[in-house]
Design an enzyme around this catalytic site. Structure first.
Site, PDB file in Angstrom:
ATOM      1  N   SER A  10     115.084  67.003  52.926  1.00 34.65           N
ATOM      2  CA  SER A  10     115.401  68.194  53.720  1.00 34.65           C
ATOM      3  C   SER A  10     114.561  69.372  53.257  1.00 34.65           C
ATOM      4  O   SER A  10     114.651  69.794  52.102  1.00 34.65           O
ATOM      5  CB  SER A  10     116.886  68.527  53.549  1.00 34.65           C
ATOM      6  N   HIS A  33     113.767  65.853  57.277  1.00 37.36           N
ATOM      7  CA  HIS A  33     115.007  66.463  57.782  1.00 37.36           C
ATOM      8  C   HIS A  33     114.797  67.972  57.883  1.00 37.36           C
ATOM      9  O   HIS A  33     114.439  68.627  56.907  1.00 37.36           O
ATOM     10  CB  HIS A  33     116.150  66.126  56.829  1.00 37.36           C
ATOM     11  N   ASP A  35     116.480  71.537  58.940  1.00 33.93           N
ATOM     12  CA  ASP A  35     117.745  72.229  59.186  1.00 33.93           C
ATOM     13  C   ASP A  35     117.516  73.527  59.936  1.00 33.93           C
ATOM     14  O   ASP A  35     116.849  74.429  59.441  1.00 33.93           O
ATOM     15  CB  ASP A  35     118.421  72.556  57.840  1.00 33.93           C
ATOM     16  N   MET A  37     119.382  76.769  61.537  1.00 34.99           N
ATOM     17  CA  MET A  37     120.654  77.513  61.442  1.00 34.99           C
ATOM     18  C   MET A  37     120.532  78.836  62.184  1.00 34.99           C
ATOM     19  O   MET A  37     119.494  79.490  62.118  1.00 34.99           O
ATOM     20  CB  MET A  37     120.981  77.801  59.984  1.00 34.99           C
ATOM     21  N   HIS A  66     118.222  68.821  62.559  1.00 35.55           N
ATOM     22  CA  HIS A  66     119.670  69.022  62.449  1.00 35.55           C
ATOM     23  C   HIS A  66     119.989  70.436  62.930  1.00 35.55           C
ATOM     24  O   HIS A  66     119.729  71.406  62.230  1.00 35.55           O
ATOM     25  CB  HIS A  66     120.049  68.816  60.968  1.00 35.55           C
ATOM     26  N   MET A  68     122.223  73.329  63.493  1.00 33.70           N
ATOM     27  CA  MET A  68     123.493  73.975  63.142  1.00 33.70           C
ATOM     28  C   MET A  68     123.553  75.271  63.933  1.00 33.70           C
ATOM     29  O   MET A  68     123.444  76.368  63.384  1.00 33.70           O
ATOM     30  CB  MET A  68     123.549  74.224  61.625  1.00 33.70           C
ATOM     31  N   MET A 137     128.602  65.206  57.537  1.00 35.40           N
ATOM     32  CA  MET A 137     128.263  66.232  56.546  1.00 35.40           C
ATOM     33  C   MET A 137     129.108  66.013  55.298  1.00 35.40           C
ATOM     34  O   MET A 137     130.336  65.899  55.378  1.00 35.40           O
ATOM     35  CB  MET A 137     128.535  67.640  57.099  1.00 35.40           C
ATOM     36  N   GLY A 142     125.200  74.830  55.823  1.00 35.52           N
ATOM     37  CA  GLY A 142     124.727  76.205  55.637  1.00 35.52           C
ATOM     38  C   GLY A 142     123.783  76.379  54.465  1.00 35.52           C
ATOM     39  O   GLY A 142     122.843  77.156  54.547  1.00 35.52           O
ATOM     40  N   PHE A 143     124.031  75.640  53.404  1.00 39.15           N
ATOM     41  CA  PHE A 143     123.231  75.858  52.197  1.00 39.15           C
ATOM     42  C   PHE A 143     122.936  74.540  51.486  1.00 39.15           C
ATOM     43  O   PHE A 143     123.770  73.636  51.476  1.00 39.15           O
ATOM     44  CB  PHE A 143     123.968  76.791  51.229  1.00 39.15           C
ATOM     45  N   GLY A 144     121.761  74.480  50.867  1.00 39.47           N
ATOM     46  CA  GLY A 144     121.433  73.346  50.021  1.00 39.47           C
ATOM     47  C   GLY A 144     122.051  73.536  48.642  1.00 39.47           C
ATOM     48  O   GLY A 144     122.627  74.587  48.344  1.00 39.47           O
ATOM     49  N   GLY A 145     121.942  72.514  47.817  1.00 32.19           N
ATOM     50  CA  GLY A 145     122.353  72.636  46.421  1.00 32.19           C
ATOM     51  C   GLY A 145     123.847  72.628  46.160  1.00 32.19           C
ATOM     52  O   GLY A 145     124.296  73.010  45.079  1.00 32.19           O
ATOM     53  N   ASP A 171     124.594  63.982  54.684  1.00 32.33           N
ATOM     54  CA  ASP A 171     123.778  65.153  54.360  1.00 32.33           C
ATOM     55  C   ASP A 171     124.572  66.109  53.473  1.00 32.33           C
ATOM     56  O   ASP A 171     125.617  66.614  53.882  1.00 32.33           O
ATOM     57  CB  ASP A 171     123.408  65.832  55.692  1.00 32.33           C
ATOM     58  N   GLY A 172     124.057  66.325  52.264  1.00 30.13           N
ATOM     59  CA  GLY A 172     124.658  67.322  51.390  1.00 30.13           C
ATOM     60  C   GLY A 172     125.061  66.780  50.034  1.00 30.13           C
ATOM     61  O   GLY A 172     125.892  65.881  49.933  1.00 30.13           O
ATOM     62  N   GLY A 173     124.409  67.281  49.002  1.00 28.05           N
ATOM     63  CA  GLY A 173     124.828  66.966  47.634  1.00 28.05           C
ATOM     64  C   GLY A 173     124.490  65.565  47.164  1.00 28.05           C
ATOM     65  O   GLY A 173     125.078  65.080  46.188  1.00 28.05           O
ATOM     66  N   GLY A 193     117.999  67.124  49.778  1.00 25.23           N
ATOM     67  CA  GLY A 193     117.278  68.391  49.710  1.00 25.23           C
ATOM     68  C   GLY A 193     116.873  68.736  48.300  1.00 25.23           C
ATOM     69  O   GLY A 193     115.791  68.370  47.826  1.00 25.23           O
ATOM     70  N   SER A 194     117.769  69.411  47.571  1.00 25.12           N
ATOM     71  CA  SER A 194     117.412  69.922  46.253  1.00 25.12           C
ATOM     72  C   SER A 194     117.039  68.830  45.258  1.00 25.12           C
ATOM     73  O   SER A 194     116.154  69.033  44.427  1.00 25.12           O
ATOM     74  CB  SER A 194     118.537  70.803  45.707  1.00 25.12           C
TER      75      SER A 194
HETATM   76  C1  DX5 Z   1     123.044  71.916  54.548  1.00 24.47           C
HETATM   77  C2  DX5 Z   1     121.873  71.159  55.111  1.00 24.47           C
HETATM   78  C3  DX5 Z   1     121.309  70.118  54.242  1.00 24.47           C
HETATM   79  C4  DX5 Z   1     120.754  70.583  52.919  1.00 24.47           C
HETATM   80  C5  DX5 Z   1     120.943  69.470  51.928  1.00 24.47           C
HETATM   81  O1  DX5 Z   1     123.663  72.627  55.568  1.00 24.47           O
HETATM   82  O2  DX5 Z   1     122.242  70.530  56.339  1.00 24.47           O
HETATM   83  O3  DX5 Z   1     120.346  69.329  54.921  1.00 24.47           O
HETATM   84  O4  DX5 Z   1     119.400  70.923  52.976  1.00 24.47           O
HETATM   85  O5  DX5 Z   1     120.531  69.892  50.680  1.00 24.47           O
HETATM   86  P1  DX5 Z   1     121.109  69.273  49.321  1.00 24.47           P
HETATM   87  O6  DX5 Z   1     120.628  67.852  49.267  1.00 24.47           O
HETATM   88  O7  DX5 Z   1     120.523  70.143  48.275  1.00 24.47           O
HETATM   89  O8  DX5 Z   1     122.604  69.355  49.398  1.00 24.47           O
HETATM   90 ZN    ZN Z   2     120.922  69.020  57.326  1.00 24.89          ZN
END
Ligand code: DX5
Ligand code: ZN
Length: 220
Positions: A10, A33, A35, A37, A66, A68, A137, A142-145, A171-173, A193-194
């Site tokens: 991502s 991927h 994102d 928003m 994706h 959002m 999800m 909304g946010f990575g990490g 997707d996420g974490g 992502g991160s």
């Molecule tokens: C969050 C995004 C994700 C995000 C995932 O709203 O949809 O795609 O980038 O990042 P990580 O892997 O760091 O949770």
């Molecule tokens: Zn995403």
């Protein structure tokens, strides 16, 4: 049926000042991927149509977009024209989910439907046949990490028993430590992502994920 496992870095966690290099650093992945928003559906604003159009020129990776955003139908055509290959909309953001997924398909794009961690599978009941991909999800969008929310794994597992032949994305974490449990939950498209962009050697990191994929496939 055995599903193909795919890795989707991502770019939300990428350094946008050198986006082309960042994208090329994950060229050995399966999807990119992306994102999008709108600051309404989620409390953040990321990137949009002009950026997707530009980066389409620098990579052949499949664009997994994706959305959002509220009322996604307003922009589906533009994302399709910008170079998206898969367009995923949120069930919570659409008041005509069937119509919107059909619209995505009318542009010959793969149609995905996403649900937030606290949204039940009932929200996608009517589109189980229509959607090409289901995005569960595993963090609040909304946010990575953020940290993966464990109960979402159970939701993925339940879904995987209903839609055996379709792609299920999470997707996420997700990181190297928990990816095995994600795969065991019937997920076959892994967004990271991160855990990829926060390290220097992305190639190596992607290969580590692929090793985890192989270990899982050998067990299964
Ligand atoms: C969050 C995004 C994700 C995000 C995932 O709203 O949809 O795609 O980038 O990042 P990580 O892997 O760091 O949770
Ligand atoms: Zn995403």
């Amino acid at each position: 049926m055995k599903k193909i496992l795919k890795l989707a870095p991502s770019i939300l966690s990428a350094d946008f000042s050198v986006l082309k290099n960042e994208i090329n650093s994950v060229a050995n992945a399966d999807y990119l991927h992306i994102d999008v928003m709108d600051g309404m559906f989620v409390e953040n604003i990321s990137l949009g149509i002009p950026v997707i159009k530009s980066i389409r020129k620098v990579t052949d990776l499949i664009f997994d977009v994706h959305l959002m955003i509220d009322e996604p139908r307003r922009y589906i055509k533009q994302f399709a024209n910008a170079g998206a290959d898969i367009i995923t909309i949120h069930a919570e953001a659409s008041d005509d989910l069937k119509g919107d997924l059909k619209m995505i398909k009318s542009f010959n794009k793969k149609a995905g439907v996403a649900i937030k961690p606290n949204t039940s599978l009932d929200a996608i009941n009517d589109v189980l046949d229509l959607a090409d991909m289901f995005l569960i999800m595993s963090v609040e969008p909304g946010f990575g990490g953020q940290k993966l929310i464990d109960f979402t794994l159970q939701k993925a597992l339940s879904l995987s028993k209903i839609v055996c032949d379709k792609d299920i994305e999470m997707d996420g974490g997700i990181n190297l430590e928990n990816v095995e449990s994600v795969l065991k939950s019937g997920v076959n498209v892994i967004v990271v992502g991160s855990a990829i962009f926060n390290c220097d050697d992305r190639n190596k990191k992607i290969n580590r994920f692929r090793e985890k994929f192989m270990e899982y496939e050998n067990q299964a």
